[in-house]
Design a protein around this motif. Structure first.
Motif, PDB file in Angstrom:
ATOM      1  N   VAL A 124     -27.141  35.019 145.521  1.00  0.00           N
ATOM      2  CA  VAL A 124     -25.884  35.475 146.131  1.00  0.00           C
ATOM      3  C   VAL A 124     -24.936  34.470 146.422  1.00  0.00           C
ATOM      4  O   VAL A 124     -23.838  34.779 146.629  1.00  0.00           O
ATOM      5  CB  VAL A 124     -26.277  36.282 147.309  1.00  0.00           C
ATOM      6  CG1 VAL A 124     -25.296  36.745 148.431  1.00  0.00           C
ATOM      7  CG2 VAL A 124     -27.280  37.471 147.100  1.00  0.00           C
ATOM      8  N   LEU A 125     -25.437  33.494 147.179  1.00  0.00           N
ATOM      9  CA  LEU A 125     -24.504  32.386 147.488  1.00  0.00           C
ATOM     10  C   LEU A 125     -23.484  31.812 146.204  1.00  0.00           C
ATOM     11  O   LEU A 125     -22.745  31.432 146.281  1.00  0.00           O
ATOM     12  CB  LEU A 125     -25.295  31.052 148.107  1.00  0.00           C
ATOM     13  CG  LEU A 125     -26.000  31.634 149.378  1.00  0.00           C
ATOM     14  CD1 LEU A 125     -26.843  30.423 149.948  1.00  0.00           C
ATOM     15  CD2 LEU A 125     -24.755  31.719 150.245  1.00  0.00           C
ATOM     16  N   ALA A 126     -24.607  31.641 145.198  1.00  0.00           N
ATOM     17  CA  ALA A 126     -23.926  31.059 143.809  1.00  0.00           C
ATOM     18  C   ALA A 126     -22.686  31.988 143.443  1.00  0.00           C
ATOM     19  O   ALA A 126     -21.506  31.569 143.075  1.00  0.00           O
ATOM     20  CB  ALA A 126     -24.822  30.929 142.809  1.00  0.00           C
ATOM     21  N   TYR A 127     -23.024  33.422 143.437  1.00  0.00           N
ATOM     22  CA  TYR A 127     -22.113  34.289 143.055  1.00  0.00           C
ATOM     23  C   TYR A 127     -20.770  34.169 144.005  1.00  0.00           C
ATOM     24  O   TYR A 127     -19.580  34.265 143.398  1.00  0.00           O
ATOM     25  CB  TYR A 127     -22.295  35.732 143.153  1.00  0.00           C
ATOM     26  CG  TYR A 127     -21.416  36.789 142.904  1.00  0.00           C
ATOM     27  CD1 TYR A 127     -21.053  37.329 141.594  1.00  0.00           C
ATOM     28  CD2 TYR A 127     -20.836  37.463 143.888  1.00  0.00           C
ATOM     29  CE1 TYR A 127     -20.303  38.159 141.143  1.00  0.00           C
ATOM     30  CE2 TYR A 127     -19.915  38.441 143.639  1.00  0.00           C
ATOM     31  CZ  TYR A 127     -19.431  38.734 142.220  1.00  0.00           C
ATOM     32  OH  TYR A 127     -18.635  39.600 141.819  1.00  0.00           O
ATOM     33  N   CYS A 128     -20.992  34.164 145.380  1.00  0.00           N
ATOM     34  CA  CYS A 128     -20.107  33.921 146.251  1.00  0.00           C
ATOM     35  C   CYS A 128     -19.105  32.559 146.227  1.00  0.00           C
ATOM     36  O   CYS A 128     -18.107  32.546 146.230  1.00  0.00           O
ATOM     37  CB  CYS A 128     -20.385  34.095 147.762  1.00  0.00           C
ATOM     38  SG  CYS A 128     -21.138  35.553 148.243  1.00  0.00           S
ATOM     39  N   TYR A 129     -19.735  31.609 146.025  1.00  0.00           N
ATOM     40  CA  TYR A 129     -19.135  30.168 145.413  1.00  0.00           C
ATOM     41  C   TYR A 129     -18.334  30.550 144.196  1.00  0.00           C
ATOM     42  O   TYR A 129     -17.130  29.795 144.477  1.00  0.00           O
ATOM     43  CB  TYR A 129     -20.404  29.245 145.349  1.00  0.00           C
ATOM     44  CG  TYR A 129     -19.725  27.897 145.066  1.00  0.00           C
ATOM     45  CD1 TYR A 129     -19.434  27.039 146.001  1.00  0.00           C
ATOM     46  CD2 TYR A 129     -19.674  27.359 143.735  1.00  0.00           C
ATOM     47  CE1 TYR A 129     -18.770  25.751 145.542  1.00  0.00           C
ATOM     48  CE2 TYR A 129     -19.209  26.122 143.457  1.00  0.00           C
ATOM     49  CZ  TYR A 129     -18.673  25.425 144.155  1.00  0.00           C
ATOM     50  OH  TYR A 129     -18.092  24.121 143.932  1.00  0.00           O
ATOM     51  N   ALA A 130     -18.815  30.934 143.228  1.00  0.00           N
ATOM     52  CA  ALA A 130     -18.048  31.270 141.887  1.00  0.00           C
ATOM     53  C   ALA A 130     -16.919  32.065 142.002  1.00  0.00           C
ATOM     54  O   ALA A 130     -15.754  31.862 141.804  1.00  0.00           O
ATOM     55  CB  ALA A 130     -19.042  31.728 140.864  1.00  0.00           C
ATOM     56  N   LEU A 131     -16.929  33.215 143.027  1.00  0.00           N
ATOM     57  CA  LEU A 131     -16.139  34.132 142.872  1.00  0.00           C
ATOM     58  C   LEU A 131     -14.683  33.670 143.692  1.00  0.00           C
ATOM     59  O   LEU A 131     -13.716  33.824 143.579  1.00  0.00           O
ATOM     60  CB  LEU A 131     -16.528  35.398 143.735  1.00  0.00           C
ATOM     61  CG  LEU A 131     -15.578  36.461 143.731  1.00  0.00           C
ATOM     62  CD1 LEU A 131     -15.173  37.117 142.418  1.00  0.00           C
ATOM     63  CD2 LEU A 131     -16.157  37.733 144.619  1.00  0.00           C
ATOM     64  N   GLU A 132     -15.085  32.848 144.668  1.00  0.00           N
ATOM     65  CA  GLU A 132     -14.323  32.148 145.574  1.00  0.00           C
ATOM     66  C   GLU A 132     -13.323  31.225 145.030  1.00  0.00           C
ATOM     67  O   GLU A 132     -12.132  30.954 145.088  1.00  0.00           O
ATOM     68  CB  GLU A 132     -14.683  31.611 146.928  1.00  0.00           C
ATOM     69  CG  GLU A 132     -13.878  31.008 147.981  1.00  0.00           C
ATOM     70  CD  GLU A 132     -14.687  30.215 149.168  1.00  0.00           C
ATOM     71  OE1 GLU A 132     -14.446  29.162 149.442  1.00  0.00           O
ATOM     72  OE2 GLU A 132     -15.400  31.220 149.827  1.00  0.00           O
ATOM     73  N   SER A 133     -14.221  30.550 144.095  1.00  0.00           N
ATOM     74  CA  SER A 133     -13.276  29.571 143.224  1.00  0.00           C
ATOM     75  C   SER A 133     -12.276  29.990 142.243  1.00  0.00           C
ATOM     76  O   SER A 133     -11.513  29.242 141.827  1.00  0.00           O
ATOM     77  CB  SER A 133     -14.251  28.425 142.460  1.00  0.00           C
ATOM     78  OG  SER A 133     -14.807  29.341 141.359  1.00  0.00           O
ATOM     79  N   VAL A 134     -12.395  31.086 141.890  1.00  0.00           N
ATOM     80  CA  VAL A 134     -11.594  31.812 140.744  1.00  0.00           C
ATOM     81  C   VAL A 134     -10.668  32.894 141.354  1.00  0.00           C
ATOM     82  O   VAL A 134      -9.790  33.341 140.793  1.00  0.00           O
ATOM     83  CB  VAL A 134     -12.315  32.249 139.617  1.00  0.00           C
ATOM     84  CG1 VAL A 134     -13.155  31.037 139.039  1.00  0.00           C
ATOM     85  CG2 VAL A 134     -13.246  33.559 139.930  1.00  0.00           C
ATOM     86  N   ASP A 135     -10.885  33.357 142.731  1.00  0.00           N
ATOM     87  CA  ASP A 135      -9.954  34.393 143.336  1.00  0.00           C
ATOM     88  C   ASP A 135      -9.575  33.878 144.725  1.00  0.00           C
ATOM     89  O   ASP A 135     -10.485  33.862 145.669  1.00  0.00           O
ATOM     90  CB  ASP A 135     -10.862  35.684 143.234  1.00  0.00           C
ATOM     91  CG  ASP A 135     -10.047  36.767 143.892  1.00  0.00           C
ATOM     92  OD1 ASP A 135      -8.819  36.599 144.316  1.00  0.00           O
ATOM     93  OD2 ASP A 135     -10.656  37.936 143.613  1.00  0.00           O
ATOM     94  N   SER A 136      -8.471  33.459 144.915  1.00  0.00           N
ATOM     95  CA  SER A 136      -7.775  32.985 146.200  1.00  0.00           C
ATOM     96  C   SER A 136      -7.971  34.193 147.360  1.00  0.00           C
ATOM     97  O   SER A 136      -8.197  33.729 148.599  1.00  0.00           O
ATOM     98  CB  SER A 136      -6.537  32.408 146.122  1.00  0.00           C
ATOM     99  OG  SER A 136      -5.560  33.638 145.582  1.00  0.00           O
ATOM    100  N   SER A 137      -7.968  35.510 146.960  1.00  0.00           N
ATOM    101  CA  SER A 137      -8.282  36.224 147.999  1.00  0.00           C
ATOM    102  C   SER A 137      -9.522  36.539 148.613  1.00  0.00           C
ATOM    103  O   SER A 137      -9.855  37.060 149.546  1.00  0.00           O
ATOM    104  CB  SER A 137      -7.742  37.745 147.337  1.00  0.00           C
ATOM    105  OG  SER A 137      -8.678  38.278 146.446  1.00  0.00           O
TER     106      SER A 137
END
Length: 199
Positions: free
Chosen positions: A81-94
């Motif tokens: 879950v944390l890995a997904y959130c980390y990666a998602l935040e890195s590619v989506d500024s929103s």
């Protein structure tokens, strides 16, 4: 040998987590496999933060329902879950701030005892390009589109490679690159390592 031994298998998509767990279950007695949870998209909150919290809470729930007198295997837990959130935040500024919110929630759950940490963490790794090739049959599925974006996968890989979860979990970690390995090799190796670590 410790009773109620809890093994969490994490890592890159396509590295073989689900396949190797299924194989271990079929060839080795004394292992209990926790089934993966699938949420109906229609039942998930519209708010993306609440959605990830739901996945985190599911991980916490499974960590507390391990079977007695068995080695318990689970894949894609709180670290995923944390890995997904980390990666998602890195590619989506929103999505900025998502990782910190989930990280703090995870830390609180560990402190409260509602999220049980594994006795050993196993991380299966492959690089981003191999991950895409191994999951090629999903590439036209809208639900999996993020998993075919290079920036997202590279960030996901970075999270595990740099072990950004160490501030939450500092127990035994076994990292294995499965690029050149057959699933049977991976399963046999993990069975040996898990049995040796559970003494």
């Amino acid at each position: 040998m410790k009773k109620n031994y809890y093994v969490l298998i994490e890592g890159m998509p396509g590295a073989g987590k689900t396949s190797v767990i299924s194989l271990i279950k079929s060839i080795e007695d004394g292992f209990h496999v926790q089934d993966e949870t699938y949420f109906d998209e229609a039942t998930l909150p519209e708010n993306y933060v609440e959605t990830e919290v739901k996945y985190l809470e599911d991980s916490a729930s499974k960590s507390k329902t391990i079977s007695a007198n068995q080695i318990n295997l689970s894949d894609r837990g709180f670290i995923s879950v944390l890995a997904y959130c980390y990666a998602l935040e890195s590619v989506d500024s929103s999505k900025k701030g998502l990782y910190e919110i989930l990280y703090n929630r995870c830390r609180d759950m560990i402190t409260e005892g509602t999220l049980i940490l594994p006795d050993i963490l196993i991380v299966l790794m492959i690089d981003a390009q191999i991950s895409k090739r191994r999951r090629d049959n999903y590439k036209h599925n809208e639900e999996y589109k993020m998993w075919f974006k290079d920036d997202f996968l590279n960030a996901f890989y970075k999270f595990y490679n740099e072990k950004k979860f160490l501030s939450l979990y500092n127990g035994p970690i076994l990292t294995l690159d499965t690029t050149e390995k057959e699933i049977t090799q991976v399963a046999e190796f993990l069975i040996k390592q898990i049995n040796e670590s559970n003494i």
